[in-house]
Design an enzyme around this catalytic site. Structure first.
Site, mmCIF file in Angstrom:
data_model
loop_
_atom_site.group_PDB
_atom_site.id
_atom_site.type_symbol
_atom_site.label_atom_id
_atom_site.label_comp_id
_atom_site.label_asym_id
_atom_site.label_seq_id
_atom_site.Cartn_x
_atom_site.Cartn_y
_atom_site.Cartn_z
ATOM 1 N N GLY A 177 -0.343 4.355 0.615
ATOM 2 C CA GLY A 177 -1.050 5.442 1.281
ATOM 3 C C GLY A 177 -0.063 6.258 2.100
ATOM 4 O O GLY A 177 1.148 6.179 1.893
ATOM 5 N N TYR A 178 -0.560 7.020 3.054
ATOM 6 C CA TYR A 178 0.313 7.903 3.837
ATOM 7 C C TYR A 178 1.400 7.111 4.571
ATOM 8 O O TYR A 178 2.577 7.464 4.526
ATOM 9 C CB TYR A 178 -0.513 8.707 4.848
ATOM 10 C CG TYR A 178 -1.380 9.765 4.217
ATOM 11 C CD1 TYR A 178 -0.878 11.036 3.939
ATOM 12 C CD2 TYR A 178 -2.710 9.507 3.900
ATOM 13 C CE1 TYR A 178 -1.675 12.007 3.369
ATOM 14 C CE2 TYR A 178 -3.514 10.478 3.316
ATOM 15 C CZ TYR A 178 -2.990 11.722 3.053
ATOM 16 O OH TYR A 178 -3.783 12.682 2.476
ATOM 17 N N ASN A 220 1.476 -1.510 -4.837
ATOM 18 C CA ASN A 220 0.264 -0.687 -4.821
ATOM 19 C C ASN A 220 -0.552 -1.006 -6.060
ATOM 20 O O ASN A 220 0.004 -1.269 -7.128
ATOM 21 C CB ASN A 220 0.622 0.807 -4.805
ATOM 22 C CG ASN A 220 -0.543 1.672 -4.328
ATOM 23 O OD1 ASN A 220 -1.052 1.492 -3.226
ATOM 24 N ND2 ASN A 220 -0.969 2.611 -5.153
ATOM 25 N N VAL A 228 -3.018 -6.845 -4.052
ATOM 26 C CA VAL A 228 -2.798 -7.889 -3.061
ATOM 27 C C VAL A 228 -4.088 -8.688 -2.895
ATOM 28 O O VAL A 228 -5.163 -8.112 -2.733
ATOM 29 C CB VAL A 228 -2.383 -7.286 -1.701
ATOM 30 C CG1 VAL A 228 -2.171 -8.381 -0.663
ATOM 31 C CG2 VAL A 228 -1.129 -6.441 -1.855
ATOM 32 N N GLU A 257 -16.330 18.362 5.374
ATOM 33 C CA GLU A 257 -15.556 18.993 4.297
ATOM 34 C C GLU A 257 -16.249 18.824 2.948
ATOM 35 O O GLU A 257 -16.249 19.736 2.113
ATOM 36 C CB GLU A 257 -14.142 18.421 4.269
ATOM 37 C CG GLU A 257 -13.323 18.825 5.494
ATOM 38 C CD GLU A 257 -11.840 18.527 5.358
ATOM 39 O OE1 GLU A 257 -11.025 19.376 5.753
ATOM 40 O OE2 GLU A 257 -11.488 17.441 4.848
ATOM 41 N N GLN A 289 -2.432 12.242 9.590
ATOM 42 C CA GLN A 289 -1.331 12.688 10.438
ATOM 43 C C GLN A 289 -0.695 11.519 11.205
ATOM 44 O O GLN A 289 0.536 11.385 11.241
ATOM 45 C CB GLN A 289 -1.844 13.752 11.424
ATOM 46 C CG GLN A 289 -0.758 14.349 12.285
ATOM 47 C CD GLN A 289 -1.285 15.395 13.263
ATOM 48 O OE1 GLN A 289 -0.532 15.931 14.071
ATOM 49 N NE2 GLN A 289 -2.574 15.689 13.227
ATOM 50 N N GLY A 339 0.806 -1.215 0.000
ATOM 51 C CA GLY A 339 0.000 0.000 0.000
ATOM 52 C C GLY A 339 0.837 1.261 0.000
ATOM 53 O O GLY A 339 1.772 1.384 0.789
#
Length: 396
Positions: free
Chosen positions: A13-14, A38, A82, A170, A314, A11
């Site tokens: 991602g962050y 990914n 995956v 948002e 974060q 992955g």
């Protein structure tokens, strides 16, 4: 190990991309083989997806080509999906092959948590990927076009957003900004458009500062949002949603933002999970496997009160960097670091020029918070891609 240890990261991602970037910076030549897997050849900025979903920005601005972030001489990139993790065999099964590993980093991302609400999985849209937000944007535009052909179908102009967490709030801020433009483009009376935000919890943005939540709700109410807080969705059908009190809201568009669970492959692999997520140890490892690290939506990290931290970008970023440090420490036989989340602050966008946030002990609102949101976004671009990426993508 006599051969070079193999690190596989699942992955981008962050957490996954930060692990890969940190490893390529810190590892010496031939110290480890690092492979990043990914299913797409790009990393996408999840915290930006609400804008292209509403149609207020281009989806391309939310994605970055992985090969622009990694050094292929130091990290192998495998574009594949995956399908299975076999922890006892130290293997990962891909749709087109198999990878063996000595160390594994699981950052596969989460899946929508429907809480067992009937029809939600089948009938609601989700803001989860570049492709999903493209679909939502085009779906919204299509409803306006359909209404012009069937002007008695007011449900085409009714939008239900389930969940008043950060993504939901948002998104409705951006959607409210987009509606006047769509009304003008399709010659639709703006008063016919209805946007409902439905949240089962007793407040929007649960856990956030009450004063800022009140400010956000006033801004969004003034933009035309109808809130139904403390109201659960009981069922989602192709025609709309049934909510608490047996009220039925007829709507051709339902977007669900009400929660994330971990990845189904973790349960299938035999890991002990809670809602598809693994409660990691102090080094971010899976219990019983000191060679498997888990980051992002797939992991659970407890705070000092014994409650799990929300799975935010974060915390995933900090996990990615911590995992890279601990992988290098494992390889070199040096001291690993326990993971301690450091909250740098939180900012939520409310649409163009409006946001709320907490940075340290300071409460931010309005244009100041909106500027802080841009600073946060640009800081992330700088971390993963330096000044060139900030220049290329820093306009959002």
């Amino acid at each position: 190990m006599s051969r070079i240890p193999r690190i596989v990261i699942l992955g981008a991602g962050y957490g996954g991309i930060l692990s890969a970037i940190r490893l390529q910076k810190e590892l010496n030549y031939n110290e480890a083989d690092v492979t990043l897997v990914n299913k797409h050849d790009y990393h996408y900025i999840t915290t930006h997806l609400h804008m292209p979903a509403a149609g207020t920005d281009n989806p391309e601005n939310a994605r970055v080509n992985i090969l622009k972030l990694i050094d292929e001489f130091k990290v192998d990139f495998v574009k594949s999906t995956v399908t299975q993790i076999r922890p006892h065999e130290k293997k990962v099964i891909l749709e087109d092959g198999t990878l063996s590993y000595d160390y594994l980093v699981i950052g596969l991302g989460g899946e929508a948590e429907t809480f067992g609400i009937p029809g939600l999985k089948e009938n609601a849209l989700n803001i989860r990927s570049i492709n999903s937000v493209r679909f939502i944007r085009e779906h919204i535009e299509y409803q306006f076009a359909k209404y012009k052909r069937e002007p008695d179908r007011k449900d085409y102009l009714t939008f239900v957003i389930g969940g008043a967490g950060f993504t939901g709030i948002e998104f409705i801020g951006e959607l409210a900004d987009r509606i006047p433009q769509l009304c003008k483009e399709f010659d639709v009376d703006p008063s016919l458009v209805k946007i409902y935000n439905i949240e089962a919890a007793p407040t929007a943005l649960p856990g956030f500062d009450p004063e800022l939540v009140e400010y956000a709700m006033k801004i969004l109410t003034d933009k035309g949002i109808t809130f139904k807080i403390g109201t659960a969705i009981k069922e989602c059908t192709p025609e709309g949603v049934l909510i608490a009190g047996d009220e039925f809201i007829k709507a051709a568009t339902v977007v669900w933002t009400g929660g994330i669970r971990g990845n189904h492959m973790l349960d299938e692999a035999g890991f002990e999970t809670m809602r598809g997520r693994i409660k990691v140890d102090e080094y971010l490892r899976a219990p019983q496997f000191d060679n498997i690290y888990v980051v992002g939506d797939c992991s659970i990290v407890m705070n000092d009160e014994g409650r799990p931290y929300p799975p935010t970008a974060q915390i995933a970023m900090q996990q990615g960097e911590a995992v890279a440090h601990n992988l290098i420490a494992s390889i070199r036989g040096s001291q690993m670091k326990t993971f301690k989340f450091s909250n740098k602050g939180t900012v939520a966008s409310l649409g163009k020029g409006q946001a709320i946030g907490i940075v340290g002990s300071r409460k931010l609102k309005g244009n100041v918070a909106a500027m802080m949101k841009k600073v946060v976004d640009m800081r992330y671009l700088y971390i993963i891609g330096g000044i060139p990426l900030v220049i290329r993508k820093g306009r959002f």
